[in-house]
Scaffold this motif. Structure first.
Motif, PDB file in Angstrom:
ATOM      1  N   ASN A  82       0.828  -1.207   0.000  1.00  0.00           N
ATOM      2  CA  ASN A  82       0.000   0.000   0.000  1.00  0.00           C
ATOM      3  C   ASN A  82       0.860   1.254   0.000  1.00  0.00           C
ATOM      4  O   ASN A  82       0.590   2.223  -0.718  1.00  0.00           O
ATOM      5  N   THR A  85       2.583   1.727  -3.384  1.00  0.00           N
ATOM      6  CA  THR A  85       1.652   2.287  -4.358  1.00  0.00           C
ATOM      7  C   THR A  85       1.436   3.773  -4.121  1.00  0.00           C
ATOM      8  O   THR A  85       1.389   4.579  -5.057  1.00  0.00           O
ATOM      9  N   LYS A  86       1.329   4.135  -2.850  1.00  0.00           N
ATOM     10  CA  LYS A  86       1.136   5.542  -2.522  1.00  0.00           C
ATOM     11  C   LYS A  86       2.327   6.382  -2.960  1.00  0.00           C
ATOM     12  O   LYS A  86       2.170   7.471  -3.524  1.00  0.00           O
ATOM     13  N   LYS A  89       2.674   5.936  -7.191  1.00  0.00           N
ATOM     14  CA  LYS A  89       1.586   6.233  -8.112  1.00  0.00           C
ATOM     15  C   LYS A  89       0.606   7.294  -7.634  1.00  0.00           C
ATOM     16  O   LYS A  89      -0.140   7.851  -8.432  1.00  0.00           O
ATOM     17  N   VAL A  90       0.594   7.555  -6.316  1.00  0.00           N
ATOM     18  CA  VAL A  90      -0.350   8.540  -5.791  1.00  0.00           C
ATOM     19  C   VAL A  90       0.368   9.853  -5.487  1.00  0.00           C
ATOM     20  O   VAL A  90       0.120  10.882  -6.123  1.00  0.00           O
ATOM     21  N   ASP A  91       1.256   9.836  -4.507  1.00  0.00           N
ATOM     22  CA  ASP A  91       1.962  11.070  -4.119  1.00  0.00           C
ATOM     23  C   ASP A  91       2.966  11.519  -5.189  1.00  0.00           C
ATOM     24  O   ASP A  91       3.029  12.685  -5.564  1.00  0.00           O
ATOM     25  N   ARG A  92       3.790  10.605  -5.609  1.00  0.00           N
ATOM     26  CA  ARG A  92       4.859  10.891  -6.584  1.00  0.00           C
ATOM     27  C   ARG A  92       5.737  12.048  -6.139  1.00  0.00           C
ATOM     28  O   ARG A  92       6.148  12.886  -6.937  1.00  0.00           O
ATOM     29  N   ARG A  93       6.014  12.103  -4.850  1.00  0.00           N
ATOM     30  CA  ARG A  93       6.844  13.181  -4.306  1.00  0.00           C
ATOM     31  C   ARG A  93       8.264  12.722  -3.994  1.00  0.00           C
ATOM     32  O   ARG A  93       9.125  13.532  -3.631  1.00  0.00           O
TER      33      ARG A  93
END
Length: 470
Positions: A82, A85-86, A89-93
């Motif tokens: 999880n 993925t964060k 693909k989600v934060d991308r920071r």
């Protein structure tokens, strides 16, 4: 049954069995929970390697230029799926970087760092260090060179004109030692199979003296180039040739030609040999009255086209005929050079008589200065030569020449050595200081070569610019 229930042994056995069953059930549940927890942990916590993560360098870009930095590194992530993925693909920071803000010029291994990673997710760069070099930054203005490629692949007869391009120079920025190695900043334009003007914007490249490409910043990055492509052309005058003679009782009052020039195209080697186009023929035998006729223009050898292909010739005739002889018309020499001395053997004075026949009005209006006679001595080697005398007049009237040929002597003028030039200069300065003394320094009393050449020119051998021949 009542007695059995009241028996202590029976009750104890029953209690034991119940306890055993309870223990078995509890043990099974604990094992299942342990198995489930173990399975959960194995599914939720894993490792993954992300390839090709770009490195961001931080340094003073106003002062330095960075080289040898790898394009990217790999990053190993460990944690729950999880969180991975964060992060990806989600934060991308997540950022991979190196900090060179406190580093001066030179080469050094520096740690690769990662930030903006979610808590409980472990990120490790691979490799953990990279070797980079900081150079002092320099900017220099350098002129541009533009090369023309494949001239030999132009269509037959076509040539390139004068190349033009803009800008003429650019600013080049890069490592100090790289800038010092720049031998040229150039672009190349390919003219293969071109028949029209080429206009293009070409990328610029910087090269060292060995032709190696240098990694520097060029501003602007490209150059606007224009290459004219055309068949070479040349505009030359026409010479009118009269054939035959007018019928009895008629005289030629004048001939005019329109246009008097034509444009030739073809290879430069052929055009360079053409100074005029002769052979525009008018057959006077066929002229019975004032006439305007179309005459074909011949194509000189080696050239490809002539424009226009025909010219109009207007022939004016009259019945009132007059003949007049003009004495001692000077014969000019054309094509002589400073390295040659040309003189007449015959006619000895370089002059001849010319008899003009035409209408009384036209002949009376003609002056000796309207008659031009010359010989062409270009490309003649030292020695004696017999050459044709060409004569023309401003009215294109019929002419009769006293001589049709002249005998010319060509002598080469020897080049002076540096010592002779210095001696001549010294003598000249001495003569200037003591007043003009004519042939002072010539112990033979004879005119020197230059004096003879000057005298020859003064006797009427200067080049004439009168056009037209007979």
């Amino acid at each position: 049954m009542d007695k059995l229930l009241k028996s202590n042994w029976f009750v104890k056995i029953i209690a034991f069995l119940l306890a055993l069953m309870l223990y078995t059930v509890l043990s099974m549940e604990t094992q299942e929970q342990s198995d489930r927890q173990s399975l959960f942990n194995s599914v939720s916590k894993t490792s993954e390697t992300v390839s090709g993560v770009a490195i961001t360098p931080y340094f003073d870009e106003n002062k330095y230029v960075l080289t040898d930095l790898p394009r990217s590194v790999d990053v190993k992530l460990t944690g729950s799926s999880n969180l991975m993925t964060k992060a990806l693909k989600v934060d991308r920071r997540m950022e991979v970087y190196i900090d060179l803000t406190k580093m001066g010029p030179g080469t050094k291994k520096v740690p690769v760092k990662i930030r903006n990673v979610p808590e409980n997710l472990k990120a490790v760069p691979l490799p953990r260090e990279v070797e980079v070099t900081l150079h002092r930054k320099q900017t220099k203005q350098i002129p541009i060179l533009v090369d023309i490629k494949n001239k030999n692949k132009l269509p037959e007869g076509y040539e390139t004109g004068k190349l033009s391009y803009s800008p003429r120079s650019v600013y080049v920025t890069g490592p100090e030692d790289y800038i010092g190695d720049i031998a040229s900043v150039r672009a190349s334009v390919d003219v293969s199979n071109a028949k029209d003007k080429l206009e293009s914007r070409l990328p610029l490249r910087a090269y060292d003296s060995q032709g190696n490409l240098l990694d520097v910043l060029i501003d602007p990055k490209s150059v606007n180039v224009t290459v004219p492509i055309s068949k070479p052309s040349k505009t030359v005058p026409l010479t009118l040739d009269e054939k035959g003679s007018l019928p009895d009782g008629l005289t030629l009052a004048g001939i005019t030609m329109n246009p008097q020039e034509v444009t030739l195209t073809g290879p430069s080697s052929a055009l360079d040999k053409v100074s005029e186009v002769s052979g525009v023929n008018v057959d006077l035998d066929k002229i019975k009255e004032d006439s305007t006729i179309d005459v074909d223009v011949p194509l000189p050898e080696g050239t490809e086209s002539v424009n226009p292909k025909q010219v109009q010739v207007k022939v004016d005739v009259e019945n009132d005929i007059k003949t007049k002889t003009f004495k001692d018309i000077p014969i000019d020499m054309r094509g002589d050079t400073p390295e040659q001395q040309a003189s007449f053997i015959s006619p000895p004075n370089g002059t001849m008589d010319v008899t003009i026949t035409g209408s009384k009005k036209a002949v009376d209006a003609l002056a000796a200065s309207d008659i031009s006679a010359y010989v062409d001595v270009s490309n003649l080697e030292s020695g004696e030569h017999t050459v044709s005398i060409k004569v023309s007049n401003s009215k294109n009237l019929q002419m009769k020449k006293e001589f049709t040929t002249a005998k010319i002597k060509i002598e080469a003028i020897q080049s002076s050595t540096d010592s002779d030039q210095q001696t001549d200069q010294s003598t000249s300065e001495s003569g200037d200081n003591n007043g003009d003394s004519g042939n002072e320094g010539n112990t033979t009393g004879k005119p020197n070569d230059n004096q003879a050449f000057t005298q020859s020119k003064a006797e009427g051998k200067t080049e004439s610019i009168t056009e037209g021949e007979n």
